[in-house]
Scaffold this motif. Sequence first.
Motif, PDB file in Angstrom:
ATOM      1  N   GLY A  64      -0.069  -3.525   5.451  1.00 42.84           N
ATOM      2  CA  GLY A  64      -0.690  -4.442   4.494  1.00 42.84           C
ATOM      3  C   GLY A  64      -2.063  -3.979   4.057  1.00 42.84           C
ATOM      4  N   TRP A  65      -2.625  -4.756   3.166  1.00 42.03           N
ATOM      5  CA  TRP A  65      -3.933  -4.436   2.603  1.00 42.03           C
ATOM      6  C   TRP A  65      -5.042  -4.949   3.506  1.00 42.03           C
ATOM      7  CZ3 TRP A  65      -4.669  -1.054  -1.098  1.00 42.03           C
ATOM      8  CH2 TRP A  65      -3.618  -0.779  -1.970  1.00 42.03           C
ATOM      9  N   ASN A  66      -6.120  -4.166   3.624  1.00 41.84           N
ATOM     10  CA  ASN A  66      -7.342  -4.555   4.319  1.00 41.84           C
ATOM     11  C   ASN A  66      -8.482  -3.759   3.683  1.00 41.84           C
ATOM     12  OD1 ASN A  66      -7.427  -1.930   5.550  1.00 41.84           O
ATOM     13  ND2 ASN A  66      -6.001  -2.642   7.118  1.00 41.84           N
ATOM     14  N   ALA A  67      -9.701  -4.023   4.098  1.00 41.73           N
ATOM     15  CA  ALA A  67     -10.869  -3.366   3.482  1.00 41.73           C
ATOM     16  C   ALA A  67     -10.784  -1.845   3.596  1.00 41.73           C
ATOM     17  CB  ALA A  67     -12.152  -3.878   4.116  1.00 41.73           C
ATOM     18  N   ARG A  68     -10.286  -1.354   4.717  1.00 42.93           N
ATOM     19  CA  ARG A  68     -10.191   0.095   4.915  1.00 42.93           C
ATOM     20  C   ARG A  68      -9.201   0.715   3.922  1.00 42.93           C
ATOM     21  NH1 ARG A  68      -7.880   2.773  10.321  1.00 42.93           N
ATOM     22  NH2 ARG A  68      -8.062   4.929   9.682  1.00 42.93           N
ATOM     23  N   ARG A  69      -8.051   0.073   3.729  1.00 47.96           N
ATOM     24  CA  ARG A  69      -7.057   0.580   2.777  1.00 47.96           C
ATOM     25  C   ARG A  69      -7.567   0.492   1.343  1.00 47.96           C
ATOM     26  NH1 ARG A  69      -3.127  -1.124   6.188  1.00 47.96           N
ATOM     27  NH2 ARG A  69      -2.203   0.704   7.127  1.00 47.96           N
ATOM     28  N   GLU A  70      -8.252  -0.589   1.018  1.00 50.04           N
ATOM     29  CA  GLU A  70      -8.792  -0.721  -0.328  1.00 50.04           C
ATOM     30  C   GLU A  70      -9.781   0.409  -0.621  1.00 50.04           C
ATOM     31  OE1 GLU A  70     -10.194  -4.684  -1.207  1.00 50.04           O
ATOM     32  OE2 GLU A  70      -8.396  -5.563  -0.302  1.00 50.04           O
ATOM     33  N   GLN A  71     -10.645   0.719   0.343  1.00 54.01           N
ATOM     34  CA  GLN A  71     -11.597   1.814   0.173  1.00 54.01           C
ATOM     35  C   GLN A  71     -10.864   3.150   0.045  1.00 54.01           C
ATOM     36  OE1 GLN A  71     -14.856   1.421  -0.435  1.00 54.01           O
ATOM     37  NE2 GLN A  71     -14.899   3.609  -0.851  1.00 54.01           N
ATOM     38  N   ALA A  72      -9.799   3.336   0.838  1.00 53.27           N
ATOM     39  CA  ALA A  72      -9.017   4.568   0.772  1.00 53.27           C
ATOM     40  C   ALA A  72      -8.347   4.710  -0.599  1.00 53.27           C
ATOM     41  CB  ALA A  72      -7.968   4.587   1.885  1.00 53.27           C
ATOM     42  N   PHE A  73      -7.885   3.599  -1.166  1.00 53.63           N
ATOM     43  CA  PHE A  73      -7.279   3.609  -2.502  1.00 53.63           C
ATOM     44  C   PHE A  73      -8.298   4.110  -3.529  1.00 53.63           C
ATOM     45  CE2 PHE A  73      -6.364   1.607  -6.577  1.00 53.63           C
ATOM     46  CZ  PHE A  73      -4.988   1.753  -6.727  1.00 53.63           C
ATOM     47  N   PRO A 126       0.806  -1.227   0.000  1.00 53.69           N
ATOM     48  CA  PRO A 126       0.000   0.000   0.000  1.00 53.69           C
ATOM     49  C   PRO A 126       0.840   1.279   0.000  1.00 53.69           C
ATOM     50  CG  PRO A 126      -0.884  -1.558   1.581  1.00 53.69           C
ATOM     51  CD  PRO A 126       0.391  -2.143   1.066  1.00 53.69           C
ATOM     52  N   LEU A 127       1.970   1.277   0.710  1.00 51.67           N
ATOM     53  CA  LEU A 127       2.794   2.484   0.775  1.00 51.67           C
ATOM     54  C   LEU A 127       3.468   2.814  -0.553  1.00 51.67           C
ATOM     55  CD1 LEU A 127       4.386   2.054   4.305  1.00 51.67           C
ATOM     56  CD2 LEU A 127       2.520   3.596   3.615  1.00 51.67           C
ATOM     57  N   GLU A 128       3.492   1.880  -1.480  1.00 56.63           N
ATOM     58  CA  GLU A 128       4.057   2.133  -2.803  1.00 56.63           C
ATOM     59  C   GLU A 128       3.056   2.795  -3.743  1.00 56.63           C
ATOM     60  OE1 GLU A 128       7.082  -1.639  -3.302  1.00 56.63           O
ATOM     61  OE2 GLU A 128       4.951  -1.984  -3.670  1.00 56.63           O
ATOM     62  N   VAL A 129       1.766   2.716  -3.415  1.00 58.42           N
ATOM     63  CA  VAL A 129       0.745   3.109  -4.386  1.00 58.42           C
ATOM     64  C   VAL A 129      -0.244   4.168  -3.903  1.00 58.42           C
ATOM     65  CG1 VAL A 129       0.897   0.851  -5.503  1.00 58.42           C
ATOM     66  CG2 VAL A 129      -0.837   1.225  -3.760  1.00 58.42           C
ATOM     67  N   MET A 130      -0.136   4.568  -2.634  1.00 60.94           N
ATOM     68  CA  MET A 130      -1.085   5.541  -2.095  1.00 60.94           C
ATOM     69  C   MET A 130      -0.535   6.157  -0.823  1.00 60.94           C
ATOM     70  SD  MET A 130      -3.902   2.868  -0.536  1.00 60.94           S
ATOM     71  CE  MET A 130      -4.730   3.957   0.602  1.00 60.94           C
ATOM     72  N   PRO A 131      -1.128   7.264  -0.375  1.00 66.26           N
ATOM     73  CA  PRO A 131      -0.691   7.851   0.891  1.00 66.26           C
ATOM     74  C   PRO A 131      -0.958   6.884   2.053  1.00 66.26           C
ATOM     75  CG  PRO A 131      -2.031   9.407  -0.348  1.00 66.26           C
ATOM     76  CD  PRO A 131      -2.141   8.083  -1.042  1.00 66.26           C
TER      77      PRO A 131
END
Length: 161
Positions: free
Chosen positions: A43-52, A31-36
Motif C-alpha cells: 500500500g501507499w505510505n509517505a516512503r512510497r510517495e517519496q519514492a514515486f 503502488p506495484l502498478e505504477v512504480m518499482p
Amino acid sequence: MHRNTEPVRLEPLTEDNLAMLLEVAVGDADPLEVMPPVAGAPGWNARREQAFLEFHRGRALLAEAPVEYTYLIAVGGRVVGAARLQPGAEGLEAGVWIGRSERGRGVGRAVAEQLRTAAAELGARRIVAVTTVGNSAARTLLGAATSTVSGDTVTATLALD
C-alpha cells in the motif's frame, strides 16, 4: 462497461504536474502498478510517495538526457494515469497505467493511438510493449502487434513504418 466520450490527451510530465500524477496514483492505483517495488508493508505510505516522486525525477524529469518520455493521461481535464516511451535497443518501449476508476472505458485505446503518433514523431521505427499473459486488457491493445510469449511474459512489437 461505460465508454469514455471525453477527449483523451497526453501531456508531457513536468515538475509542475508531477504532484497531480502522484495524487491519482495514491487515490486510484496500487503502488506495484505504477512504480518499482519499495520494501515494506503493501500500500501507499509517505516512503512510497517519496519514492514515486524520485522515480519520475530520476527518469523523465532529468534536465539532460532523460531516460524516458513520460506523459500524463488526461481525460476531459482530469489526470487519470500515465504513459511512457523509453528508448531501447529494439525501439521505444511503451508503458501505460490507468487508474482503476477509468479502466475499461476506452481510455487505453486512445492512449495507444497517441503513443504511436508520439513515437513516430520521436523518430522511432517500432514500439515494444511487455506485459504478462494474464493482463488481458493490455493484450487486447497489442492485438495488431507481433507477439512472443516466454513463460508469463508477453513481448509485442509494432512496426511504425
